[in-house]
Design a protein around this motif. Structure first.
Motif, PDB file in Angstrom:
ATOM      1  N   ARG A   1       5.040   3.553  -4.370  1.00 33.34           N
ATOM      2  CA  ARG A   1       4.672   4.694  -5.231  1.00 33.34           C
ATOM      3  C   ARG A   1       4.702   4.228  -6.676  1.00 33.34           C
ATOM      4  O   ARG A   1       5.651   3.573  -7.097  1.00 33.34           O
ATOM      5  CB  ARG A   1       5.661   5.847  -5.026  1.00 33.34           C
ATOM      6  CG  ARG A   1       5.518   6.464  -3.642  1.00 33.34           C
ATOM      7  CD  ARG A   1       6.618   7.475  -3.417  1.00 33.34           C
ATOM      8  NE  ARG A   1       6.490   8.603  -4.321  1.00 33.34           N
ATOM      9  CZ  ARG A   1       5.729   9.676  -4.070  1.00 33.34           C
ATOM     10  NH1 ARG A   1       5.069   9.744  -2.941  1.00 33.34           N
ATOM     11  NH2 ARG A   1       5.659  10.672  -4.913  1.00 33.34           N
TER      12      ARG A   1
ATOM     13  N   LYS B   1       0.809  -1.221   0.000  1.00 37.21           N
ATOM     14  CA  LYS B   1       0.000   0.000   0.000  1.00 37.21           C
ATOM     15  C   LYS B   1       0.846   1.278   0.000  1.00 37.21           C
ATOM     16  O   LYS B   1       0.377   2.323  -0.415  1.00 37.21           O
ATOM     17  CB  LYS B   1      -1.005   0.000   1.152  1.00 37.21           C
ATOM     18  CG  LYS B   1      -0.423   0.017   2.547  1.00 37.21           C
ATOM     19  CD  LYS B   1      -1.560   0.027   3.565  1.00 37.21           C
ATOM     20  CE  LYS B   1      -1.068  -0.170   4.991  1.00 37.21           C
ATOM     21  NZ  LYS B   1       0.072   0.650   5.407  1.00 37.21           N
ATOM     22  N   ASP B   2       2.099   1.183   0.472  1.00 34.95           N
ATOM     23  CA  ASP B   2       2.919   2.400   0.521  1.00 34.95           C
ATOM     24  C   ASP B   2       3.768   2.590  -0.730  1.00 34.95           C
ATOM     25  O   ASP B   2       4.481   3.595  -0.845  1.00 34.95           O
ATOM     26  CB  ASP B   2       3.829   2.364   1.764  1.00 34.95           C
ATOM     27  CG  ASP B   2       2.981   2.376   3.033  1.00 34.95           C
ATOM     28  OD1 ASP B   2       1.927   3.048   2.999  1.00 34.95           O
ATOM     29  OD2 ASP B   2       3.343   1.704   4.013  1.00 34.95           O
TER      30      ASP B   2
END
Ligand code: FAQ
Length: 331
Positions: free
Chosen positions: A325, A322-323
């Motif tokens: 980029r 989820k983190d």
């Protein structure tokens, strides 16, 4: 649909039936709820064996849907005409969707989807016998869509009235879609059976090939079934294997004969006194071989799923990160 009620796997939590054991008072309360027709929900107390049986059955059902997409799926590129192709694509997509619903229902009982998929591709878990046979011709896909879906509906309509809420709700949704598949399959069979001599032969040969696996589909005879008694006691299964097979014969043999098609069983007839269908016992040794990994297509089916797992890994990893980029599209 599933009430966001996943079970807690905290061993210190004494409400968790996995560690609490089957307390006789709780068991009596549970069985009273079953007798009253209540639905059991994921966070409710349930006997360890009820949970185990549900995981086994729902997981096998989910695997059957995802593997069941394969025999017909191979015909998407070869379907005769655009309309048949569209309908087949929609059906195959539905089957995969059914697997998703069922995996979600099984997850509410505490087994992760990853563990279920690993047990499928390692060959540990079973799935329906019928999907280990090849679909040689377009006639095979017609017979699958009509008669395997018919069998599945008989099973699922009965079990949708069962006791475990998430499974029953998944089955209700699945049955609505399966009834469309049934119409699609029937239309295909009628088209071939009332077509040219070659088309008729195509569907007759397919029916002859598929009849023994279809007879196996409902499971071993009640005398040989090991799980029926427990499952019926707790209303997971709402009809026995033999009852479902009888219901199928009652509903579909007359329709098959009406089309002038023949079934490869000289003993098949309805006993007018008992009201029961009599038939030759299908080869149960073949059934055992097929469900234990040694059918005509078992290895190929699992190899396809293994490949899908490997090729899809990057998607699952990307979704889980989820983190991370990613480049945002400019337009
Ligand atoms: N295939 O004691 P029982 C579909 C196994 S969905 C393979 O009688 P039970 C949609 C059984 O697991 C089709 N294995 O078992 C579609 C057990 O082995 P285990 C799937 C089978 O559970 C359409 C052992 O034999 N539907 O088609 C089979 O009481 C078109 C002893 O048997 C479901 O899964 C079999 N046919 O009754 C998709 C419905 N039969 O686990 C694409 C839910 C039995 O101890 C295209 N399941 N076995 O190692 C059920 O209703 C039940 O589990 C039965 C079996 C009725 C299948």
């Amino acid at each position: 649909m599933y009430g966001n009620a996943y079970i807690e796997n905290d061993p210190k939590n004494q409400n968790n039936s996995l560690v609490a054991g089957d307390d006789p008072i709780k068991l009596a309360e549970f069985e009273a709820r079953i007798a009253a027709g209540d639905k059991i929900e994921p966070k409710d107390w349930m006997p360890t064996e009820y949970r185990k049986q549900l995981i086994r059955m729902i997981e096998q059902h989910a695997h059957s849907e995802i593997i069941g997409a394969l025999p017909e799926g191979t015909w998407i590129t070869r379907a005769p005409g655009f309309r048949r192709k569209l309908a087949l694509m929609a059906k195959v997509q539905d089957e995969v969707g059914h697997a998703q619903l069922l995996y979600s229902a099984a997850e509410t009982l505490g087994k992760s989807r990853e563990d279920m998929i690993n047990d499928l591709i390692s060959g540990k878990s079973k799935y329906s016998n019928v999907f280990n046979y090849p679909a040689f011709t377009w006639g095979d896909t017609a017979v699958i869509a009509w008669l395997i879906d018919a069998g599945a509906i008989i099973n699922q309509v009965a079990n949708s009235k069962g006791s475990y809420g998430p499974y029953c709700r998944a089955l209700e949704r699945i049955c609505a879609e399966e009834s469309f598949h049934l119409k699609y399959g029937h239309d295909n069979v009628v088209f071939l059976a009332t077509g040219s001599k070659k088309q008729r032969q195509l569907v007759q040969e397919a029916l002859t090939r598929w009849w023994p696996p279809i007879m196996h589909f409902f499971g071993p005879s009640d005398k040989a079934s090991i799980h029926t008694e427990t499952l019926m006691r707790w209303k997971v299964k709402m009809a026995t294997n033999d009852d479902m097979r009888q219901q199928f014969l009652d509903m579909y043999v007359p329709k098959i004969w009406d089309l002038g098609l023949e079934l490869p069983d000289p003993n098949l007839k309805k006993n007018e006194i008992t009201g029961k269908w009599e038939y030759s016992e299908p080869d149960w040794n073949e059934f055992k071989r097929v469900i234990n990994g040694d059918g005509p297509c078992n290895k190929e089916r699992l190899a396809v799923r293994r490949m899908a797992e490997e090729r899809g890994r990057w998607v699952r990893e990307a979704l889980a990160a989820k983190d991370a980029r990613y480049v945002t599209p400019l337009a």
